[in-house]
Every structure is written in C-alpha cells, then in structure tokens.
Design a protein around this motif. Sequence first.
Motif, short mmCIF file in Angstrom:
data_model
loop_
_atom_site.label_atom_id
_atom_site.label_comp_id
_atom_site.label_asym_id
_atom_site.label_seq_id
_atom_site.Cartn_x
_atom_site.Cartn_y
_atom_site.Cartn_z
N ALA A 145 -3.89 20.59 7.50
CA ALA A 145 -2.89 21.53 6.98
C ALA A 145 -2.62 21.27 5.50
CB ALA A 145 -1.60 21.41 7.78
N ALA A 146 -2.59 22.33 4.74
CA ALA A 146 -2.25 22.25 3.31
C ALA A 146 -0.74 22.29 3.18
CB ALA A 146 -2.86 23.43 2.56
N LYS A 147 -0.23 21.72 2.10
CA LYS A 147 1.18 21.86 1.75
C LYS A 147 1.22 22.79 0.55
CE LYS A 147 2.68 17.45 3.52
NZ LYS A 147 3.32 16.17 3.25
N LEU A 148 2.01 23.86 0.67
CA LEU A 148 2.05 24.89 -0.36
C LEU A 148 3.47 25.10 -0.87
CD1 LEU A 148 -0.17 27.61 1.38
CD2 LEU A 148 -0.92 25.79 -0.16
N HIS A 149 3.57 25.55 -2.10
CA HIS A 149 4.83 26.05 -2.65
C HIS A 149 4.68 27.56 -2.73
CE1 HIS A 149 8.48 26.32 -4.98
NE2 HIS A 149 7.84 27.13 -5.80
N TYR A 150 5.53 28.27 -1.98
CA TYR A 150 5.42 29.73 -1.89
C TYR A 150 6.23 30.38 -2.99
CZ TYR A 150 3.60 28.36 2.59
OH TYR A 150 2.85 27.77 3.56
N MET A 151 5.61 31.32 -3.69
CA MET A 151 6.24 32.07 -4.77
C MET A 151 6.17 33.56 -4.43
SD MET A 151 4.65 29.83 -7.89
CE MET A 151 2.99 29.88 -7.25
N ASN A 165 4.60 36.10 -5.71
CA ASN A 165 3.29 36.76 -5.75
C ASN A 165 2.13 35.86 -5.40
OD1 ASN A 165 4.30 39.27 -6.59
ND2 ASN A 165 4.59 38.46 -8.64
N GLY A 166 2.38 34.74 -4.77
CA GLY A 166 1.31 33.83 -4.41
C GLY A 166 1.86 32.48 -4.01
N PHE A 167 0.98 31.51 -4.00
CA PHE A 167 1.40 30.16 -3.65
C PHE A 167 0.63 29.16 -4.48
CE2 PHE A 167 -1.71 31.63 -0.49
CZ PHE A 167 -2.71 30.68 -0.62
N ARG A 168 1.19 27.96 -4.58
CA ARG A 168 0.55 26.87 -5.31
C ARG A 168 0.30 25.74 -4.33
NH1 ARG A 168 4.00 23.33 -9.15
NH2 ARG A 168 5.45 24.68 -8.08
N MET A 169 -0.90 25.19 -4.34
CA MET A 169 -1.25 24.12 -3.43
C MET A 169 -0.69 22.80 -3.94
SD MET A 169 -4.92 23.06 -1.81
CE MET A 169 -5.11 24.66 -1.10
N HIS A 223 -5.67 25.19 5.98
CA HIS A 223 -4.80 26.10 6.72
C HIS A 223 -3.35 25.67 6.57
CE1 HIS A 223 -5.15 22.72 9.53
NE2 HIS A 223 -4.01 23.15 10.05
N VAL A 224 -2.44 26.53 7.04
CA VAL A 224 -1.03 26.19 7.19
C VAL A 224 -0.65 26.49 8.64
CG1 VAL A 224 -0.35 26.52 4.78
CG2 VAL A 224 -0.31 28.47 6.35
N VAL A 225 0.50 26.03 9.06
CA VAL A 225 0.96 26.26 10.42
C VAL A 225 2.11 27.26 10.37
CG1 VAL A 225 1.95 25.19 12.48
CG2 VAL A 225 0.25 23.95 11.12
N CYS A 226 1.97 28.35 11.12
CA CYS A 226 2.99 29.40 11.16
C CYS A 226 4.32 28.82 11.63
CB CYS A 226 2.54 30.51 12.11
SG CYS A 226 3.80 31.80 12.35
N TRP A 250 4.84 35.05 3.96
CA TRP A 250 5.64 33.84 3.84
C TRP A 250 7.02 34.19 3.33
CZ3 TRP A 250 1.20 34.44 0.78
CH2 TRP A 250 1.42 34.79 -0.55
N SER A 251 7.92 33.23 3.44
CA SER A 251 9.27 33.39 2.91
C SER A 251 9.42 32.45 1.73
CB SER A 251 10.31 33.04 3.98
OG SER A 251 11.59 32.91 3.39
N VAL A 252 9.75 33.01 0.57
CA VAL A 252 9.99 32.20 -0.62
C VAL A 252 11.26 31.39 -0.43
CG1 VAL A 252 10.49 32.26 -3.09
CG2 VAL A 252 8.76 33.78 -2.13
N ALA A 253 12.31 32.02 0.10
CA ALA A 253 13.60 31.35 0.28
C ALA A 253 13.51 30.20 1.28
CB ALA A 253 14.65 32.36 0.73
N ARG A 254 12.80 30.42 2.36
CA ARG A 254 12.68 29.39 3.41
C ARG A 254 11.48 28.46 3.20
NH1 ARG A 254 14.32 32.11 9.15
NH2 ARG A 254 16.05 33.35 8.38
N GLN A 255 10.56 28.86 2.31
CA GLN A 255 9.33 28.11 2.08
C GLN A 255 8.57 27.89 3.39
OE1 GLN A 255 7.90 26.83 -1.12
NE2 GLN A 255 9.12 28.66 -1.48
N GLU A 256 8.37 29.02 4.12
CA GLU A 256 7.68 28.99 5.41
C GLU A 256 6.57 30.04 5.44
OE1 GLU A 256 11.31 27.86 8.45
OE2 GLU A 256 10.80 29.97 8.18
#
Length: 65
Positions: free
Chosen positions: A9-15, A17-21, A27-30, A45-51
Amino acid sequence: MLMSNNPRAAKLHYMANGFRMLSPGDHVVCAASGERVPLEVLRYWSVARQEPYASAELATRTLLA
C-alpha cells in the motif's frame, strides 16, 4: 514518478486535483470497503478526510454518513 512496482500500500497526500506519493506502493486501501485500489485506477478520495475510495458510490455514501 507516481506509480510503483512495489506490491504494498502506498501512502498518499490527497489534494483537490491529484495526489502526492509520500511512501511508494502500487495500491491504496479503500476507507469504506477495505478493497485494494490500484493507483492507476484511483479516482475518488476525500481531501478533508485524506481517505481513498474504490468507487463514486462508496465515496458518496461515506461522505453523506
């Protein structure tokens, strides 16, 4: 490079218009279902929840709950 060949599983920062690894993976887990979502098909994804979410339906259901 956004994608990785690591079978973990990757760890991402959700923005908006996209995400940063932050940590490499393939993959990520729903957050709603626990389903593995390959990075190349991740669209919800949710930017506010980072999910991440596996589908629009799961994202909507989670965000309305």
